[in-house]
Design an enzyme around this catalytic site. Sequence first.
Site: not given
Ligand code: FAD
Length: 614
Positions: A264, A343
């Site tokens: 990172y 992160p």
């Molecule tokens: P997310 O994992 O973001 O999942 C959201 C899901 O909703 C996704 O699968 C997306 O496709 C779906 N979605 C969004 N909008 C729509 C829609 N309109 N219709 C249908 N589906 C939809 N955390 C770290 O600690 N280290 C990292 O290096 C890191 N890198 C990251 C890189 C990226 C590109 C991203 C996006 C996040 C990163 N994170 C990182 C953050 C970490 O992944 C998140 O904190 C964690 O995944 C949160 O989980 P979540 O389920 O809330 O959301």
Amino acid sequence: MQFHLNGFRPGDPRISEPLAAGERPLSLPEETDVLIVGCGPAGLTLAAQMAAFPDIRTVIVDQKTGPLEQGQADGIAVRTMEMFQAFGFADQVKREAYWVNEATFWKPDPENSAGIIRTGRIEDTEDGLSEFPHVILNQARVHDFYLDVMHRSPQRAAPCYGRRFETLNRDQKGVTATFTNLTTGKADTIRARYVVGCDGARSGVRSSLGLQLEGDSDNAAWGVMDVLAVTDFPDIRLKSLIQSKEEGSILIIPREGGYMARFYIELDKLRADERVRERNITADHLIAAANRILRPYTLDVKDVAWWSVYEIGQRLCARYDDASEGVLPRVFIAGDACHTHSPKAGQGMNVSMQDTFNLGWKLAGVVRGQYPEDLLTTYSEERQAVAQELIDFDREWARVLAGKTGSEDDRFDDYFSTHLRYTAGTTIRYAPSRLTGDDTAQDLATGFQVGMRFHSAPVIRLADAKPMELGHVAEADGRWRLYLFGSATDQRLRDLHNWLDRDPTSPRVRYTPEDADPDAVIDIRAVFREGHRALELAEMPPGLLPRKGRYGLADYEKMFCPDPKADIWTMRGLDPRGCMVLVRPDQFIAQVLPLESQGQLTAYFDGFMLPQRG
Ligand code: FAD
């Protein structure tokens, strides 16, 4: 793990018998009980939890065409491992993951202004904090484990991919959501009783509720890369925080498999109107920055498995549902949809999964008629407070790491080590409420703090002398666990058992449906003071050998004794007078009560549960 209750079944016992109704449809149904938008860690934790209930219809939708394959978060805190244990895949994660046992700290070398030197090396997870290690594993693998839990469920649940959420309309009876089918371009409509937006930081569900992420508009950008590299940096297989004099900071996270490492790299702050893609940053920029910070060591990157520039601000939503004055919630948001932060402390994925672990059992209980709808307001109350603490922590941590506190606190190794319990996820405490009792009887069990997670300890199972962890009896199945600590000869314990089994005011009697197994709602376990060889099974209260299933088989796994090598009574500060410890379906301690407090136990459950018998 228990199986064959209703007859012998060959094959892998983790795979449930499929529902007679057949496999779930691949297309979106017209109606569902629970609609989850987003297959990230928050959405999949909820979907896996709902899959434990064959009588609940759940649909999970994502705009992606299939499961995540690589990248994003990777830190799995010990508290999350405890939750994975309840879902049944903690052992697989333990086998596959990198274990963060120690961390090192590097600072500018006072003797050589262009170089860095190691200034500290500490234990990452203190002894006894949990039976699980702090581990690192690709987020995509965590998704795989949840998908596997869903696939093995009676419903053979699977996500509907390729559907983009568009709109949401709430009326008196439920919610109508529309999606675009990204393969056909056509619109899909679905009616749901409840909708949960787990759709990440740019959540459309959040926007449709008119909610906003509020907070720091000063976006930080982090370069992150997973690399296979040749290096002479000596701590490449240890979690290392490196602060150079002029070139910024790096956090190195060794990865699973023995060869890969994640870097990172903090990039400059972005302007409010600037997006990171406008800067044309490439993996080569990140590799060059890493080499500058690591000087005099070198990093020869052979392969970049994944890289990204990850933009984040410390932001939080004021509430996590659509409730308003006199209106109960039907739409919820969870995970990154309601909180974002850096992160560096590895919290994003963990807190997101814990959000929906908190919501899942409540939602399931409401759909099944166990709890009134107003219990759902406790989700936002409990989890918003947790995220507020995280944002405060993250903001301070960012300042310490950047050396901007202007005080002695700039020693980031000290700050890091004093907050290890916090980052392990074990300090979360829910405030007193109708779900969380007060601490009037806390002195009976000082190691089981009301409002905090149940801290497991070793025991020996009475019936078969198996050494095991007491906390591992708790599965992600929506049931309550009532642990009774006492002497097997204590008349109060026997009276309590008789009351729990038969009395019409007993919560076990009142809240368990007539035709269900006696432990279907409240799973009662006893932990005696006596050693396992001093007790006779036949002399124990009959309620601790409950008869279950089609054949009325006895369940022999309800009674435990101390392990002489690690006595649970000493480890968890249990008073010899004994006590009851009541644990919620999400592993948090609801109450500690004296053994003779039947009335208080009744009053607790009567405060929010719906009777199941006439
Ligand atoms: P997310 O994992 O973001 O999942 C959201 C899901 O909703 C996704 O699968 C997306 O496709 C779906 N979605 C969004 N909008 C729509 C829609 N309109 N219709 C249908 N589906 C939809 N955390 C770290 O600690 N280290 C990292 O290096 C890191 N890198 C990251 C890189 C990226 C590109 C991203 C996006 C996040 C990163 N994170 C990182 C953050 C970490 O992944 C998140 O904190 C964690 O995944 C949160 O989980 P979540 O389920 O809330 O959301």
